[in-house]
Motif scaffolding. Structure first.
Motif, short mmCIF file in Angstrom:
data_model
loop_
_atom_site.label_atom_id
_atom_site.label_comp_id
_atom_site.label_asym_id
_atom_site.label_seq_id
_atom_site.Cartn_x
_atom_site.Cartn_y
_atom_site.Cartn_z
N TRP A 67 0.76 11.67 -1.34
CA TRP A 67 0.04 10.40 -1.24
C TRP A 67 -0.10 9.94 0.21
O TRP A 67 -0.85 9.03 0.49
N THR A 68 0.64 10.58 1.12
CA THR A 68 0.51 10.21 2.52
C THR A 68 -0.20 11.29 3.33
O THR A 68 -0.34 11.16 4.53
N ASP A 69 -0.65 12.36 2.69
CA ASP A 69 -1.43 13.38 3.38
C ASP A 69 -2.88 12.89 3.47
O ASP A 69 -3.65 13.04 2.53
N GLY A 70 -3.22 12.29 4.61
CA GLY A 70 -4.56 11.73 4.77
C GLY A 70 -4.61 10.26 4.45
O GLY A 70 -5.63 9.61 4.64
N HIS A 71 -3.53 9.68 3.94
CA HIS A 71 -3.50 8.26 3.62
C HIS A 71 -2.25 7.64 4.23
O HIS A 71 -1.19 8.23 4.19
N SER A 72 -2.38 6.45 4.77
CA SER A 72 -1.18 5.71 5.12
C SER A 72 -0.59 5.11 3.86
O SER A 72 -1.29 4.88 2.89
N ARG A 73 0.73 4.82 3.89
CA ARG A 73 1.31 4.14 2.75
C ARG A 73 0.70 2.74 2.64
O ARG A 73 0.41 2.09 3.63
N LEU A 74 0.56 2.30 1.41
CA LEU A 74 0.00 0.98 1.20
C LEU A 74 0.96 -0.11 1.63
O LEU A 74 2.16 -0.01 1.42
N THR A 75 0.43 -1.15 2.22
CA THR A 75 1.17 -2.39 2.37
C THR A 75 0.37 -3.44 1.63
O THR A 75 -0.76 -3.19 1.20
N GLU A 76 0.93 -4.62 1.46
CA GLU A 76 0.19 -5.67 0.76
C GLU A 76 -1.07 -5.99 1.57
O GLU A 76 -1.00 -6.44 2.70
N GLY A 298 0.23 -16.06 -14.65
CA GLY A 298 1.62 -15.60 -14.54
C GLY A 298 1.78 -14.16 -14.99
O GLY A 298 2.72 -13.84 -15.72
N ILE A 299 0.86 -13.29 -14.55
CA ILE A 299 0.96 -11.87 -14.93
C ILE A 299 2.28 -11.32 -14.41
O ILE A 299 2.60 -11.43 -13.23
N GLU A 300 3.03 -10.70 -15.30
CA GLU A 300 4.38 -10.27 -14.97
C GLU A 300 4.46 -8.82 -14.51
O GLU A 300 5.51 -8.39 -14.01
N VAL A 301 3.37 -8.06 -14.67
CA VAL A 301 3.38 -6.64 -14.30
C VAL A 301 2.66 -6.47 -12.98
O VAL A 301 1.92 -7.35 -12.53
N PRO A 302 2.84 -5.33 -12.30
CA PRO A 302 2.16 -5.10 -11.02
C PRO A 302 0.64 -5.10 -11.17
O PRO A 302 0.09 -4.58 -12.15
N VAL A 303 -0.03 -5.70 -10.20
CA VAL A 303 -1.49 -5.79 -10.18
C VAL A 303 -1.98 -5.30 -8.83
O VAL A 303 -1.40 -5.63 -7.79
N TYR A 339 -3.30 -15.44 -6.88
CA TYR A 339 -3.12 -16.39 -7.97
C TYR A 339 -2.91 -15.70 -9.31
O TYR A 339 -2.63 -16.35 -10.31
N LEU A 340 -3.05 -14.37 -9.35
CA LEU A 340 -2.94 -13.66 -10.62
C LEU A 340 -1.50 -13.52 -11.09
O LEU A 340 -1.23 -13.51 -12.30
N GLY A 341 -0.56 -13.36 -10.17
CA GLY A 341 0.82 -13.13 -10.57
C GLY A 341 1.72 -13.02 -9.36
O GLY A 341 1.32 -13.31 -8.23
N ARG A 342 2.95 -12.59 -9.58
CA ARG A 342 3.93 -12.56 -8.50
C ARG A 342 3.89 -11.25 -7.71
O ARG A 342 4.40 -11.20 -6.59
N GLN A 343 3.32 -10.20 -8.27
CA GLN A 343 3.35 -8.90 -7.61
C GLN A 343 1.93 -8.33 -7.55
O GLN A 343 1.52 -7.54 -8.40
N VAL A 344 1.19 -8.80 -6.55
CA VAL A 344 -0.22 -8.45 -6.42
C VAL A 344 -0.45 -7.76 -5.08
O VAL A 344 -0.11 -8.30 -4.03
N THR A 345 -1.03 -6.57 -5.13
CA THR A 345 -1.43 -5.84 -3.94
C THR A 345 -2.93 -5.99 -3.75
O THR A 345 -3.69 -5.81 -4.70
N VAL A 346 -3.35 -6.35 -2.55
CA VAL A 346 -4.77 -6.52 -2.24
C VAL A 346 -5.20 -5.44 -1.26
O VAL A 346 -4.56 -5.25 -0.22
N VAL A 347 -6.26 -4.72 -1.59
CA VAL A 347 -6.76 -3.64 -0.74
C VAL A 347 -8.24 -3.87 -0.46
O VAL A 347 -9.03 -4.02 -1.39
N ARG A 348 -8.60 -3.90 0.81
CA ARG A 348 -10.00 -4.04 1.21
C ARG A 348 -10.55 -2.65 1.55
O ARG A 348 -10.01 -1.96 2.43
#
Length: 381
Positions: A67-76, A298-303, A339-348
């Motif tokens: 997942w890091t061959d050609g990609h940086s690790r994701l951050t929020e 209050g989505i409780e799962v990763p988004v 606003y969707l939940g507590r564990q939200v990753t945003v990628v542009r």
């Protein structure tokens, strides 16, 4: 809810099957003929070959370094743009056929349920192939009055409460469970992303992760204008919910994706049509759903929320529209996502179109790379 056995039939897409999900009791809108109202569930067949272009995203049971061959690790909120190019989605040269064993990760069977957007239907077969490479069975739900589920005389795409879609989503989930899947991921695009987020919030424990592709989380424009539009639409919809709003589609987004214009994709223009009628009651449903998001879900799962790095608007065509979201406000999506939940990753996604999966090959490669990285981090089975 439907239970097995399910009567699957060949779908319009090669390597897919579909089945009807009728709604009981009848869910006709005022003025509609006495025709069946319901959804259609589409399934990627197990013997459909997995295309070679998906190979960079193949998971390894003992190593996530790919997942890091050609990609940086994701951050929020960030993803690298250094991504291996992906070949055209119509290249179905298979490295290997789908293997049922590859869809069972550990002792769990995983599946994705996809929800399309407004004026849309499922034709993105390459998205299903991507998930198959990750080890997930793939299903797409055609919501009532859309695509395969649209019947003559019905009000195209009409709904007056997004919560009503829970009926066909419940039915689809029942089919997935009956087919042996104990781990479910929801993927939604645009209005389907809004609908899916609201469903997951109201039905905790059904899905274990949520992937949203340019979800329609708020109206475009400044906050004051949004409030005025919301109040006008909501008030008028109480009196005449099926009245069509006089909104013209200038066709810029269609130009960027349709193969007969400047795009790459062939699709049915009667199911994804120019100037689809937008009705007041539907607009009120969207506004009310977005107000729920604005109040905080209050989505409780990763988004993960993915959207373009910019939008392009205007009354005349510009070349920037071929590398931007011309439908929604991408900044507004990113702003509202937490606003969707507590564990939200945003990628542009750099130069992404509205449906990021329909962007040019290098851009959609970035999208698939970001999703693959996130799945490896949050959805280990």
């Amino acid at each position: 809810m439907p239970v097995a056995p399910v009567a699957w039939r060949p779908d319009i897409l090669d390597g897919f099957s579909c089945t009807d999900l009728p709604l009981v009791p009848d869910a006709r809108a005022v003025g509609e003929p006495e025709t069946a109202v319901g959804g259609v569930l589409v399934r990627r067949d197990h013997d459909r070959p997995v295309p070679e272009w998906t190979l960079p995203y193949a998971p390894r049971a003992d190593d996530h370094s790919q997942w890091t061959d050609g990609h940086s690790r994701l951050t929020e909120g960030h993803v690298s743009r250094g991504v291996d190019p992906v070949r055209r989605a119509d290249d179905h040269h298979a490295v290997r056929a789908g293997d049922p064993a590859s869809r069972t990760r550990g002792h769990r069977r995983a599946a994705v349920l996809y929800l399309h957007g407004w004026n849309d239907y499922f034709f993105q077969a390459h998205v299903a192939d991507f998930w198959a490479r990750l080890g997930y069975d793939f299903y797409a739900l055609e919501l009532r009055r859309y695509g395969r589920a649209l019947r003559p005389g019905q009000l195209f795409g009409y709904i007056d409460d997004l919560g009503d879609y829970s009926r066909e989503i419940d039915d689809a989930v029942a089919v997935l469970r009956a087919e042996g899947h104990d781990t479910l991921v929801l993927m939604g695009h645009s209005t389907g992303g809004l609908t899916g987020a609201l469903y997951v919030d109201a039905h905790p424990g059904v899905f274990e992760a949520v992937v949203l592709n340019s979800p329609w989380l708020e109206l475009s424009g400044n906050p004051v204008l949004r409030q005025v539009v919301s109040r006008v639409v909501t008030g008028a919809a109480r009196m005449a919910p099926t009245t069509v709003l006089p909104i013209a589609d200038q066709g810029f987004y269609r130009r960027t994706i349709l193969a007969s214009e400047d795009g790459e994709w062939a699709y049915d223009t009667t199911w994804k049509r120019p100037n689809a009628p937008i009705r007041l009651g539907w607009g009120r449903a969207i506004v009310q759903g977005q107000e729920r998001v604005a109040a905080g879900l209050g989505i409780e799962v990763p988004v993960i929320v993915l959207c373009s790095d910019h939008s392009a608007t205007g009354t005349t065509w510009s070349d920037d529209m071929a590398r931007a979201d011309t439908v929604l406000d991408a900044d507004g999506i990113a702003r509202r996502a937490p606003y969707l939940g507590r564990q939200v990753t945003v990628v542009r996604i750099h130069d992404g179109l509205h449906d990021l999966t329909l962007s040019p090959p290098p851009v959609r490669a970035e999208f698939f790379g970001a999703v693959g990285t996130w799945v490896a981090a949050y959805c280990e089975l």
